[in-house]
Design an enzyme around this catalytic site. Structure first.
Site, PDB file in Angstrom:
ATOM      1  N   GLY A  83       0.799  -1.224   0.000  1.00 47.32           N
ATOM      2  CA  GLY A  83       0.000   0.000   0.000  1.00 47.32           C
ATOM      3  C   GLY A  83       0.830   1.271   0.000  1.00 47.32           C
ATOM      4  O   GLY A  83       0.356   2.332   0.403  1.00 47.32           O
ATOM      5  N   PHE A 150      10.742  -0.290   1.889  1.00 53.12           N
ATOM      6  CA  PHE A 150      11.136  -1.655   2.259  1.00 53.12           C
ATOM      7  C   PHE A 150      10.354  -2.274   3.417  1.00 53.12           C
ATOM      8  O   PHE A 150       9.961  -3.442   3.372  1.00 53.12           O
ATOM      9  CB  PHE A 150      12.628  -1.634   2.585  1.00 53.12           C
ATOM     10  CG  PHE A 150      13.198  -2.937   3.063  1.00 53.12           C
ATOM     11  CD1 PHE A 150      13.503  -3.951   2.157  1.00 53.12           C
ATOM     12  CD2 PHE A 150      13.456  -3.159   4.411  1.00 53.12           C
ATOM     13  CE1 PHE A 150      14.057  -5.155   2.590  1.00 53.12           C
ATOM     14  CE2 PHE A 150      14.003  -4.361   4.859  1.00 53.12           C
ATOM     15  CZ  PHE A 150      14.295  -5.354   3.932  1.00 53.12           C
ATOM     16  N   GLU A 151      10.096  -1.499   4.471  1.00 52.50           N
ATOM     17  CA  GLU A 151       9.442  -2.062   5.657  1.00 52.50           C
ATOM     18  C   GLU A 151       8.052  -2.607   5.369  1.00 52.50           C
ATOM     19  O   GLU A 151       7.589  -3.550   6.002  1.00 52.50           O
ATOM     20  CB  GLU A 151       9.294  -0.985   6.744  1.00 52.50           C
ATOM     21  CG  GLU A 151      10.592  -0.443   7.265  1.00 52.50           C
ATOM     22  CD  GLU A 151      10.340   0.842   8.052  1.00 52.50           C
ATOM     23  OE1 GLU A 151      10.343   0.778   9.288  1.00 52.50           O
ATOM     24  OE2 GLU A 151      10.118   1.903   7.420  1.00 52.50           O
ATOM     25  N   SER A 153       6.515  -2.617   1.842  1.00 49.86           N
ATOM     26  CA  SER A 153       6.202  -3.065   0.488  1.00 49.86           C
ATOM     27  C   SER A 153       6.596  -4.526   0.312  1.00 49.86           C
ATOM     28  O   SER A 153       7.363  -5.091   1.078  1.00 49.86           O
ATOM     29  CB  SER A 153       6.892  -2.166  -0.531  1.00 49.86           C
ATOM     30  OG  SER A 153       8.285  -2.105  -0.298  1.00 49.86           O
ATOM     31  N   THR A 161       5.544  -2.939 -10.025  1.00 47.34           N
ATOM     32  CA  THR A 161       5.771  -1.503 -10.242  1.00 47.34           C
ATOM     33  C   THR A 161       7.187  -1.181 -10.718  1.00 47.34           C
ATOM     34  O   THR A 161       7.577  -0.026 -10.749  1.00 47.34           O
ATOM     35  CB  THR A 161       5.523  -0.723  -8.934  1.00 47.34           C
ATOM     36  OG1 THR A 161       6.433  -1.218  -7.938  1.00 47.34           O
ATOM     37  CG2 THR A 161       4.098  -0.906  -8.437  1.00 47.34           C
ATOM     38  N   ARG A 347       7.056  13.395   5.852  1.00 51.13           N
ATOM     39  CA  ARG A 347       5.990  14.031   5.073  1.00 51.13           C
ATOM     40  C   ARG A 347       4.785  14.327   5.954  1.00 51.13           C
ATOM     41  O   ARG A 347       4.122  15.348   5.779  1.00 51.13           O
ATOM     42  CB  ARG A 347       5.572  13.142   3.907  1.00 51.13           C
ATOM     43  CG  ARG A 347       6.662  12.997   2.866  1.00 51.13           C
ATOM     44  CD  ARG A 347       6.306  11.913   1.885  1.00 51.13           C
ATOM     45  NE  ARG A 347       5.220  12.320   1.015  1.00 51.13           N
ATOM     46  CZ  ARG A 347       4.444  11.462   0.354  1.00 51.13           C
ATOM     47  NH1 ARG A 347       4.604  10.173   0.499  1.00 51.13           N
ATOM     48  NH2 ARG A 347       3.495  11.904  -0.434  1.00 51.13           N
ATOM     49  N   TYR A 408      16.024  12.629  -8.755  1.00 47.43           N
ATOM     50  CA  TYR A 408      14.921  12.530  -7.802  1.00 47.43           C
ATOM     51  C   TYR A 408      14.733  13.894  -7.158  1.00 47.43           C
ATOM     52  O   TYR A 408      15.618  14.374  -6.452  1.00 47.43           O
ATOM     53  CB  TYR A 408      15.269  11.477  -6.761  1.00 47.43           C
ATOM     54  CG  TYR A 408      14.117  11.011  -5.893  1.00 47.43           C
ATOM     55  CD1 TYR A 408      13.437   9.834  -6.190  1.00 47.43           C
ATOM     56  CD2 TYR A 408      13.726  11.718  -4.760  1.00 47.43           C
ATOM     57  CE1 TYR A 408      12.401   9.379  -5.394  1.00 47.43           C
ATOM     58  CE2 TYR A 408      12.684  11.281  -3.958  1.00 47.43           C
ATOM     59  CZ  TYR A 408      12.030  10.105  -4.276  1.00 47.43           C
ATOM     60  OH  TYR A 408      11.005   9.656  -3.483  1.00 47.43           O
TER      61      TYR A 408
END
Lengths: 491, 491
Positions: A83, A150-151, A153, A161, A347, A408
């Site tokens: 998610g 990583f934690e 997904s 993806t 964020r 990025y």
């Protein structure tokens, strides 16, 4: 709830008692990913859409039976890994009025086989990064794939993806990690070759990678694994970003670059050094010391990884390429690595303080990299300023290839109250146009999802769109799989 | 000739005066490739089919106009590079009764651009190996792609058939060489991204690679290039093939194997040493000296390539892996390399002497490699003996990956006069079944062509076949492109 009690009973039978949830909490938790649009919606409490029910299949047969049921009943299906999509890849399509089942793969997380001779593993798609690494490390191996998500997904999500990890310079992108995979689609199962290489026609694997759930559900993968490596850190400080990019290229073209290399532009370097006086032995401290009296500057953090010999070759190539830079030792890179997975949490704090924050990324050839960088940054700043608010654009290069590298961008600006979504859309559209106009790809590792759909035809061209639509129509003729994602709107 | 004078005039107009040939010589030269079936047909003087006309377009626009014409008029089109297909990839389909235009790309051989910073080149598809290398070396670069057909085969042909070169351990397969490409199909042009990496959906490039002309004509490619390397040779002699394979795996999994590594099994090693007493300083001589009194044995020839430092790393990894072997120095490998491109010519002499000779190749994981080798070799020998003739099966490993390697079999037997084709078909079918049953891919680098069509559904599965048929139907709805190739018969 657009599903009848009878439908729910049928679904329960297919996935097993206890593997279906239609409570509010489960539906909200699967209503959105982690894009800026998603975060705005989650915070506003006004979700555009949510699945009617969430299924947690325990095996491939359950996935296949849910797809057959949904195909038969006109129900849309959204595959769901961790998610963490940054581009709106996991929320139900608000335009689609059919009932929605979200398939959360988290209960398909078994490591099926480890072949220590061929250094491959067979793994179910729903396994998350930490659990997979725990299994592999127990046998002396690692996958070497560590995206920032990583934690949470999952392996299947990475494949769907076209994910990239921090150590991609050594282990490659997910297309290099995955040898073969199985995709359950509404009409059957696509099982690609697991040979190390083949000339038997177009690559079916490369059709499934990046398909973002619109063709079917990835259930199982064969992946390449590597002996657990040693790791060393190093950091360098360049006078300018340009000079740092020159060094990145030299490392990439040496053939054996550091496993991880992350070069911040002047603005991002300044942001990393910001704050009050930092203690010695921290990244900020080291940066503040070296930046004192210099101004500007571009920070490069590196990790060498592998055998002692591998690390020696990487370090040799890095030092050769970074001759013009000041060495800052291991600390800034060590701190960076510890902080990396936590950065996305920032964020939320920023949003709490009324700050718009998002990231866009691309890749292009070395010769186009600096012009693209300058153009995209200027366009972003101008788009933010045009709204009459203060803004900041930071950039780094973190994945490199012999022929080019990724860029990025992080952009921050004071939110325009009441106009948050449109404010973001203006900045996003402006920078995306600049990226495409300057020879960059639409996305290097975030994917297309819902947010990039309107531009994807520019990347693929008319024939490319036709090709991908024909794949979609063949594998998912009733368009039940993740509608509203990947493919351009209309048509 | 199934084309009217009016059609020929129209075609001449499309490709330009002097770029169309319908004489017997041109038609015969484009009637077949270099498969065993092709060689039998060419020698018998009874060709099953030949193109009605051969066009030599000078630019992409001509290719597009010929395809539009052919699509409109119901004419089949066969793209033609070097004509070296080993699997019947370039002959017109004898089952297809439509007129045939063969598009020979040899006049599209320009190097369009060299980007020394990004180390890429834009090249037209019809360029042959030697001319491309001449251009690149003039600028200090090499492609590093040297398949055995190098002298004749073309860049576009390599891409269309997923070719692999001798130095693939360093430069990768053609999918690693090609960044992006353009495919002209009957309805338009598919132009894939030339970014070094992208997450914008399934890979269009990987759909065109291996498409063997059935989707359209590859006209132009962007490829990765490398500074001209130094090269050193080495050779080792193992007690057994098994022991040599163990060393190959160690080299592959070191991450930096020799650029070229070619390990012959006991039978192939013996064949290389055969003949009268050979002079010192030749491969046969060196082998004869070491093999004297030993019997059996497995020869490994290596090339280290790159910078001085690259070669040192490759040599270190090779020596470490080959601890148990006897070093034979540089000569056997140097001789091998000189002879390599000439080896295919031997087939003509053998055929002159009534010997059936052909090759089959595959790839699989390291843990399946030896069982597959033994099974395929035994099945081949048994198939040959069942015909009551003497035979010989030689094998080598010449391309390696972290997770597995290729196997390349050469089989020889006295031809059964009057039954040559059926004799070959029996052996081919038996060994192909053994390869598939033992987890090998149908083909590692020869491609599918006409000869492997009947097995390709076993590799792709039902869904894979459906996917590839849908691509075909979308890009070439009238099936004018290279009919009778790649896709399984029927349906």
């Amino acid at each position: 709830m657009r599903l009848s009690a009878r439908d729910l009973a049928a679904l329960t039978k297919l996935v097993g008692e206890g593997n279906l949830a239609s409570d509010r909490e489960a539906r909200v938790a699967h209503a959105a990913g982690r894009s800026y649009i998603d975060l705005l919606a989650l915070r506003s409490g006004h979700l555009h859409s949510a699945p009617d029910v969430v299924a947690f299949p325990e095996d491939e047969a359950s996935v296949a039976s849910v797809l057959a049921f949904a195909n038969d009943r006109g129900v849309a299906v959204v595959p769901f890994g961790g998610g963490t999509s940054a581009v709106g890849g996991v929320g139900p399509d608000p335009e689609d009025k059919r009932p929605v089942v979200t398939l959360d793969l988290r209960r398909m997380r078994r490591v099926l086989a480890i072949d220590p001779v061929s250094r491959t593993a067979g793994v179910e798609a729903g396994i998350r990064g930490p659990l997979l690494e725990e299994h592999l490390r127990g046998q002396g191996f690692t996958l070497g794939h560590v995206p920032q998500s990583f934690e949470f997904s999952t392996l299947g999500g990475w494949a769907a993806t076209r994910s990239t990890g921090a150590f991609s310079n050594r282990y490659g992108r997910i297309e290099d990690v995955v040898v073969g995979l199985r995709l359950v689609h509404p009409g059957g199962i696509l099982d690609t070759s697991a040979a190390p290489a083949t000339a038997a026609g177009p690559s079916l694997k490369e059709i499934v990678l990046g398909s973002e759930g619109v063709l079917g559900v990835i259930t199982q993968l064969t992946v390449r694994i590597h002996p657990v490596p040693s790791r060393k850190h190093a950091s360098f400080y360049f006078r300018t970003f340009d000079e740092g990019i020159h060094a990145m290229r030299a490392m990439a073209q040496s053939g054996t670059p550091p496993a991880m290399a992350y070069l911040s532009d002047e603005a991002e370097t300044e942001a990393a050094a910001a704050g009050g006086p930092a203690p010695a032995g921290t990244r900020a401290g080291a940066l503040q010391r070296v930046a004192r009296g210099r101004g500007g500057g571009s920070l490069l953090v590196l990790a060498y990884e592998g055998t002692v010999h591998d690390m020696r070759v990487q370090a040799r190539n890095a030092k050769e390429a970074c001759r013009s830079a000041v060495s800052l030792g291991a600390y800034p890179s060590e701190t960076f690595e510890k902080e990396r997975l936590a950065t996305p949490y920032l964020r939320d704090s920023l949003l709490d303080h009324g700050v718009m924050v998002d990231t866009v990324e691309t890749a292009t050839s070395w010769s186009l990299l600096l012009p693209l960088y300058r153009s995209a940054r200027d366009v972003l700043l101008r788009a933010i300023w045009a709204d009459g608010v203060a803004g900041l654009v930071l950039c780094h290069v973190s994945h490199m290839y012999r022929d080019g590298a990724s860029l990025y961008f992080t952009f921050l600006a004071r939110q325009k109250a009441g106009d948050e979504l449109e404010q973001w859309k203006r900045a996003k559209a402006a920078v995306t146009e600049a990226i495409l106009a300057n020879g960059g790809t639409l996305t290097h590792h975030h994917g297309v999802g819902a947010d990039h759909r309107e531009w994807v035809a520019r990347e693929w061209g008319e024939s490319g769109v036709a090709v991908l639509r024909s794949l979609k129509e063949r594998l998912d003729p009733n368009n039940i799989m993740n509608p509203g994602k990947l493919l351009p709107p209309g048509g």
